[in-house]
Design a protein around this motif. Sequence first.
Motif, PDB file in Angstrom:
ATOM      1  N   ALA A   1       0.838  -1.212   0.000  1.00 14.39           N
ATOM      2  CA  ALA A   1       0.000   0.000   0.000  1.00 14.39           C
ATOM      3  C   ALA A   1       0.869   1.257   0.000  1.00 14.39           C
ATOM      4  CB  ALA A   1      -0.934  -0.012   1.203  1.00 14.39           C
ATOM      5  N   ALA A   2       1.914   1.272   0.831  1.00 15.54           N
ATOM      6  CA  ALA A   2       2.805   2.437   0.866  1.00 15.54           C
ATOM      7  C   ALA A   2       3.503   2.637  -0.477  1.00 15.54           C
ATOM      8  CB  ALA A   2       3.827   2.275   1.983  1.00 15.54           C
ATOM      9  N   SER A   3       3.910   1.522  -1.123  1.00 16.41           N
ATOM     10  CA  SER A   3       4.579   1.616  -2.421  1.00 16.41           C
ATOM     11  C   SER A   3       3.654   2.237  -3.464  1.00 16.41           C
ATOM     12  CB  SER A   3       5.027   0.223  -2.877  1.00 16.41           C
ATOM     13  OG  SER A   3       5.846  -0.392  -1.916  1.00 16.41           O
ATOM     14  N   MET A   4       2.391   1.820  -3.462  1.00 20.78           N
ATOM     15  CA  MET A   4       1.446   2.340  -4.446  1.00 20.78           C
ATOM     16  C   MET A   4       1.150   3.829  -4.217  1.00 20.78           C
ATOM     17  SD  MET A   4       0.954  -0.219  -6.433  1.00 20.78           S
ATOM     18  CE  MET A   4       2.644  -0.700  -6.072  1.00 20.78           C
ATOM     19  N   VAL A   5       1.072   4.221  -2.941  1.00 26.23           N
ATOM     20  CA  VAL A   5       0.824   5.635  -2.632  1.00 26.23           C
ATOM     21  C   VAL A   5       1.983   6.498  -3.118  1.00 26.23           C
ATOM     22  CG1 VAL A   5       0.583   7.313  -0.763  1.00 26.23           C
ATOM     23  CG2 VAL A   5      -0.728   5.195  -0.719  1.00 26.23           C
ATOM     24  N   VAL A   6       3.215   6.012  -2.925  1.00 29.38           N
ATOM     25  CA  VAL A   6       4.381   6.770  -3.383  1.00 29.38           C
ATOM     26  C   VAL A   6       4.352   6.923  -4.900  1.00 29.38           C
ATOM     27  CG1 VAL A   6       6.889   6.757  -3.573  1.00 29.38           C
ATOM     28  CG2 VAL A   6       5.806   6.145  -1.413  1.00 29.38           C
ATOM     29  N   LEU A   7       4.086   5.840  -5.623  1.00 23.75           N
ATOM     30  CA  LEU A   7       4.046   5.905  -7.092  1.00 23.75           C
ATOM     31  C   LEU A   7       2.912   6.808  -7.573  1.00 23.75           C
ATOM     32  CD1 LEU A   7       4.744   2.151  -7.933  1.00 23.75           C
ATOM     33  CD2 LEU A   7       6.303   4.086  -8.198  1.00 23.75           C
ATOM     34  N   TYR A   8       1.764   6.726  -6.932  1.00 26.93           N
ATOM     35  CA  TYR A   8       0.630   7.584  -7.307  1.00 26.93           C
ATOM     36  C   TYR A   8       0.982   9.059  -7.115  1.00 26.93           C
ATOM     37  CZ  TYR A   8      -3.725  10.140  -6.569  1.00 26.93           C
ATOM     38  OH  TYR A   8      -4.711  11.084  -6.602  1.00 26.93           O
ATOM     39  N   THR A   9       1.623   9.368  -5.989  1.00 25.24           N
ATOM     40  CA  THR A   9       1.973  10.763  -5.699  1.00 25.24           C
ATOM     41  C   THR A   9       2.960  11.297  -6.722  1.00 25.24           C
ATOM     42  OG1 THR A   9       1.639  10.350  -3.342  1.00 25.24           O
ATOM     43  CG2 THR A   9       2.878  12.324  -3.958  1.00 25.24           C
ATOM     44  N   VAL A  10       3.948  10.484  -7.105  1.00 23.21           N
ATOM     45  CA  VAL A  10       4.927  10.922  -8.110  1.00 23.21           C
ATOM     46  C   VAL A  10       4.245  11.158  -9.454  1.00 23.21           C
ATOM     47  CG1 VAL A  10       6.946  10.182  -9.433  1.00 23.21           C
ATOM     48  CG2 VAL A  10       6.876   9.832  -6.955  1.00 23.21           C
ATOM     49  N   ALA A  11       3.312  10.294  -9.834  1.00 17.85           N
ATOM     50  CA  ALA A  11       2.622  10.454 -11.115  1.00 17.85           C
ATOM     51  C   ALA A  11       1.741  11.701 -11.128  1.00 17.85           C
ATOM     52  CB  ALA A  11       1.779   9.214 -11.412  1.00 17.85           C
ATOM     53  N   VAL A  12       1.114  12.020  -9.986  1.00 19.70           N
ATOM     54  CA  VAL A  12       0.274  13.218  -9.910  1.00 19.70           C
ATOM     55  C   VAL A  12       1.108  14.483 -10.053  1.00 19.70           C
ATOM     56  CG1 VAL A  12      -1.170  14.593  -8.356  1.00 19.70           C
ATOM     57  CG2 VAL A  12      -1.577  12.155  -8.590  1.00 19.70           C
ATOM     58  N   GLY A  13       2.314  14.483  -9.495  1.00 18.52           N
ATOM     59  CA  GLY A  13       3.133  15.693  -9.502  1.00 18.52           C
ATOM     60  C   GLY A  13       4.152  15.772 -10.604  1.00 18.52           C
ATOM     61  N   SER A  14       4.205  14.797 -11.513  1.00 23.79           N
ATOM     62  CA  SER A  14       5.219  14.777 -12.573  1.00 23.79           C
ATOM     63  C   SER A  14       4.554  14.728 -13.941  1.00 23.79           C
ATOM     64  CB  SER A  14       6.146  13.562 -12.414  1.00 23.79           C
ATOM     65  OG  SER A  14       6.751  13.544 -11.131  1.00 23.79           O
ATOM     66  N   GLY A  15       5.313  15.105 -14.952  1.00 25.70           N
ATOM     67  CA  GLY A  15       4.833  15.023 -16.318  1.00 25.70           C
ATOM     68  C   GLY A  15       4.856  13.598 -16.827  1.00 25.70           C
ATOM     69  N   PRO A  16       4.283  13.354 -18.012  1.00 27.26           N
ATOM     70  CA  PRO A  16       4.205  11.978 -18.536  1.00 27.26           C
ATOM     71  C   PRO A  16       5.564  11.349 -18.797  1.00 27.26           C
ATOM     72  CG  PRO A  16       3.493  13.601 -20.175  1.00 27.26           C
ATOM     73  CD  PRO A  16       3.636  14.323 -18.898  1.00 27.26           C
ATOM     74  N   VAL A  17       6.526  12.123 -19.271  1.00 26.65           N
ATOM     75  CA  VAL A  17       7.850  11.550 -19.561  1.00 26.65           C
ATOM     76  C   VAL A  17       8.534  11.106 -18.274  1.00 26.65           C
ATOM     77  CG1 VAL A  17      10.127  12.029 -20.525  1.00 26.65           C
ATOM     78  CG2 VAL A  17       8.081  12.924 -21.661  1.00 26.65           C
ATOM     79  N   ARG A  18       8.539  11.979 -17.284  1.00 28.70           N
ATOM     80  CA  ARG A  18       9.171  11.626 -16.014  1.00 28.70           C
ATOM     81  C   ARG A  18       8.462  10.445 -15.375  1.00 28.70           C
ATOM     82  NH1 ARG A  18       9.921  16.257 -11.579  1.00 28.70           N
ATOM     83  NH2 ARG A  18      11.452  16.928 -13.152  1.00 28.70           N
ATOM     84  N   THR A  19       7.137  10.429 -15.449  1.00 32.21           N
ATOM     85  CA  THR A  19       6.384   9.314 -14.873  1.00 32.21           C
ATOM     86  C   THR A  19       6.761   7.999 -15.560  1.00 32.21           C
ATOM     87  OG1 THR A  19       4.533  10.778 -14.330  1.00 32.21           O
ATOM     88  CG2 THR A  19       4.070   8.423 -14.443  1.00 32.21           C
ATOM     89  N   ALA A  20       6.881   8.019 -16.885  1.00 32.92           N
ATOM     90  CA  ALA A  20       7.248   6.795 -17.613  1.00 32.92           C
ATOM     91  C   ALA A  20       8.653   6.330 -17.233  1.00 32.92           C
ATOM     92  CB  ALA A  20       7.152   7.045 -19.112  1.00 32.92           C
ATOM     93  N   VAL A  21       9.591   7.254 -17.107  1.00 34.97           N
ATOM     94  CA  VAL A  21      10.961   6.889 -16.736  1.00 34.97           C
ATOM     95  C   VAL A  21      10.995   6.277 -15.340  1.00 34.97           C
ATOM     96  CG1 VAL A  21      13.257   7.813 -16.233  1.00 34.97           C
ATOM     97  CG2 VAL A  21      12.013   8.590 -18.257  1.00 34.97           C
ATOM     98  N   ILE A  22      10.281   6.914 -14.395  1.00 34.41           N
ATOM     99  CA  ILE A  22      10.252   6.381 -13.029  1.00 34.41           C
ATOM    100  C   ILE A  22       9.598   5.006 -13.005  1.00 34.41           C
ATOM    101  CG2 ILE A  22       9.241   6.735 -10.750  1.00 34.41           C
ATOM    102  CD1 ILE A  22       9.633   9.730 -11.164  1.00 34.41           C
ATOM    103  N   GLY A  23       8.515   4.835 -13.752  1.00 39.20           N
ATOM    104  CA  GLY A  23       7.844   3.541 -13.806  1.00 39.20           C
ATOM    105  C   GLY A  23       8.760   2.455 -14.350  1.00 39.20           C
ATOM    106  N   CYS A  24       9.479   2.752 -15.427  1.00 41.75           N
ATOM    107  CA  CYS A  24      10.399   1.762 -15.991  1.00 41.75           C
ATOM    108  C   CYS A  24      11.517   1.417 -14.998  1.00 41.75           C
ATOM    109  CB  CYS A  24      10.999   2.277 -17.297  1.00 41.75           C
ATOM    110  SG  CYS A  24       9.789   2.429 -18.641  1.00 41.75           S
ATOM    111  N   ALA A  25      12.009   2.438 -14.279  1.00 39.44           N
ATOM    112  CA  ALA A  25      13.073   2.189 -13.304  1.00 39.44           C
ATOM    113  C   ALA A  25      12.583   1.307 -12.161  1.00 39.44           C
ATOM    114  CB  ALA A  25      13.596   3.514 -12.761  1.00 39.44           C
TER     115      ALA A  25
END
Length: 404
Positions: A95-119
Amino acid sequence: MQATITAVRPRQVLASLDPLRQDAYLAAGLAALASVIAVTVGSGRHPDALGWALLLGLHVPLAWRRRAPLAVLAIAIPLIAFYHQQNYNHSAPTAASMVVLYTVAVGSGPVRTAVIGCAVIGLMLVLKIGHGTAGLAVSFQITGWIVSMLVLGGYIRVHRENAAAALERAERAERTREEEARRRVAEERLRIARDLHDLLAHSITLIGVQTSVAAHVLSADPGRLDRAAVAGALEDIAETCRSARGELRTTLEVLRDAGGPDARGPLPGLHGLADLARTVAGADVRLTVTADGVPPAVGAAAYRIVQEALTNAVRHGGRDDLTVHVRVHEDDGALRVHVADDGAGTGTGTPGFGLVGMRERARSVGGTVDAGPRTDGNGFEVTALLPLAPSPVLPPVPPLGGTR
């Protein structure tokens, strides 16, 4: 005594808290949930002292997730990875992992979100690569959760951006409407001010001249009082008052009537110049009008300019035998208005509102006004050029010569 109990909704309570406190409560709740899951369900061994330190410690940065989402990600992911590498209960920090990823996606652009997701997915595959087929199945499941959280966060971000843009457009449209309303009010006030000035200045000047005539008749020869002359002068004053009262009533009705410009009634025009010339006392007005089919707005502007010019001539002429020549004629697609007197006034006193009003009248139909002493030095003249075809309003011009 009756006790009044006010129901408070949970959403209202959350809205009253600042974001840091809200996120702190969220982190505490997720930590409690993770603690329950760590000792009840999920694969992996129960946490020991190190496991509990890792599990509870990775929830602490969540209190600052909205203030510094990337920093929270940089702190939480290594802790989560080390926790899983020690084979502690793998479901507890989900649950904590998903909240962190959700928060990053809300505050970042699509390119940064895709890079973080792949990492993150790459890191997860490295951790699961030694678990064989079971690890591959779990990897697909975790990848689905990661992608789902990133997509949900991106959708929320786009929705908020669209809502903010719509709100900004609405505020901009509201400001535009308010500015347009203020502009219309200012234009209407200026128009009413011009009407009142033209009407009252002309009427008061005539009344002053007619009163002077009556006073002269009364004081010239008291023994042989010319009652007919006095009665005529008083009748002229009464007629001027009646005319002024009628025009003033028409002007004031505009302020009370919300029906728009059509409520103003017929505009004065070239057809009223003859009556205007006849009502002028204290001057011999010689009128020549050679124009036909003049637009109403242009005719009204010409009428008011002639009215103000006659008022100034009578007021400042300084002669009992004042003669004023008024000529209105068409000249190459424009209406030319020329008013000249042979008075002693030179227009060198303190500036007033008369010439300003004439200039604004002309500008309202795209025309110009020139005023000043005559070239031969005898008297004052006003010349206006008013286009007969539609013309844009002219930009501001320097003050006119003269001061009438």
